[in-house]
Structures are given as C-alpha cells and as structure tokens.
Motif scaffolding. Structure first.
Motif, PDB file in Angstrom:
ATOM      1  N   MET A   1       5.040 -14.291  -9.322  1.00  0.00           N
ATOM      2  CA  MET A   1       5.472 -13.634  -7.943  1.00  0.00           C
ATOM      3  C   MET A   1       4.782 -12.294  -7.767  1.00  0.00           C
ATOM      4  N   LEU A   2       4.456 -11.536  -8.850  1.00  0.00           N
ATOM      5  CA  LEU A   2       3.916  -9.976  -8.619  1.00  0.00           C
ATOM      6  C   LEU A   2       2.529 -10.338  -8.074  1.00  0.00           C
ATOM      7  N   THR A   3       1.547 -11.414  -8.784  1.00  0.00           N
ATOM      8  CA  THR A   3       0.303 -11.682  -8.290  1.00  0.00           C
ATOM      9  C   THR A   3       0.200 -12.041  -7.046  1.00  0.00           C
ATOM     10  N   LEU A   4       1.268 -12.739  -6.242  1.00  0.00           N
ATOM     11  CA  LEU A   4       1.316 -13.275  -4.812  1.00  0.00           C
ATOM     12  C   LEU A   4       1.541 -11.973  -4.050  1.00  0.00           C
ATOM     13  N   ARG A   5       2.405 -11.120  -4.295  1.00  0.00           N
ATOM     14  CA  ARG A   5       2.579  -9.779  -3.662  1.00  0.00           C
ATOM     15  C   ARG A   5       1.253  -8.993  -3.679  1.00  0.00           C
ATOM     16  N   LEU A   6       0.884  -8.888  -4.780  1.00  0.00           N
ATOM     17  CA  LEU A   6      -0.527  -7.948  -4.669  1.00  0.00           C
ATOM     18  C   LEU A   6      -1.573  -8.783  -3.770  1.00  0.00           C
ATOM     19  N   ARG A  11      -4.374  -8.219   1.072  1.00  0.00           N
ATOM     20  CA  ARG A  11      -4.960  -8.601   2.521  1.00  0.00           C
ATOM     21  C   ARG A  11      -4.364  -7.884   3.487  1.00  0.00           C
ATOM     22  N   ILE A  12      -3.185  -7.433   3.488  1.00  0.00           N
ATOM     23  CA  ILE A  12      -2.699  -6.482   4.567  1.00  0.00           C
ATOM     24  C   ILE A  12      -3.465  -5.376   4.805  1.00  0.00           C
ATOM     25  N   THR A  13      -3.846  -4.558   3.576  1.00  0.00           N
ATOM     26  CA  THR A  13      -4.495  -3.288   3.500  1.00  0.00           C
ATOM     27  C   THR A  13      -5.828  -3.648   4.239  1.00  0.00           C
TER      28      THR A  13
END
Length: 115
Positions: A1-6, A11-13
């Motif tokens: 889950m951490l990998t998906l969040r990062l 992508r957002i940045t």
C-alpha cells in the motif's frame, strides 16, 4: 500500500511541477529578452509573496518528487530495502527541501530583511 501511495504522490507532484516548469521557463525567457541582469531580476522578486508562493510550491513538489524517485532507483538498482531505504528517501527529501527553501527565501525576502 505504501508503494501505491508513493507512486500516486510522485505522479501528483509531477502534474504540479509541469506548469511550474513551463511558467519558470517562460518568465526566464521573458526576463532576459530585455537584457535584465541578476540584480534587476532580484529587484523584482524581493518582497513578493507571489514569487515566494510560486517557487515555494515548486520546491516542495521537487523535494517530494525527487526523494520518491531516488528511493525507487536505489531500491531497483541497489536492492536496498526496509529502514535504510526509507531513511534515504526522508534524508534526501529534507536536504532538497532545505536547500530549495533557502534559495526561495534568499530570492524573495532575505535581502529585504537585512539578511
């Protein structure tokens, strides 16, 4: 889950940085067309909350984006995992944020406050 969040955060940045890069390049091209030098450019940016927010946002996005990217490279190429990998990411992000924040402060407010 951490990998998906990062992954999503990176992508957002990137989406945030894209217009900031274009804006920065446009301003730089415009500024040098009239033969402005560094002192004249600093004269226009000193005390400007707009430039502080523009470049401050840029610095935060770059620090996050760069730290996550370096984390991915170190993990894939170096096989580093766990706490060491997270430490590299956090230290890199802190260094980028600190150096960038200092540069933004210097260009926008430091000289105006006698620093």
């Amino acid at each position: 889950m951490l990998t998906l969040r990062l992954y999503m955060l990176q992508r957002i940045t990137a989406m945030l940085m894209a217009p900031l890069v274009v804006g920065h390049l446009a301003v730089m091209i415009y500024a040098i067309q009239g033969g402005l030098d560094a002192a004249e450019i600093l004269g226009r940016t000193q005390g400007s909350i707009v430039w502080f927010l523009f470049y401050g946002t840029f610095v935060v996005a770059v620090a996050i984006h760069g730290a996550i990217g370096l984390r991915t490279i170190i993990h894939e190429w170096g096989g580093v995992r766990g706490a060491a990998l997270e430490a590299v990411m956090w230290v890199t992000g802190a260094i980028l944020l600190g150096l960038g924040a200092r540069a933004v402060w210097s260009v926008t407010f430091a000289a105006g406050l006698g620093a």
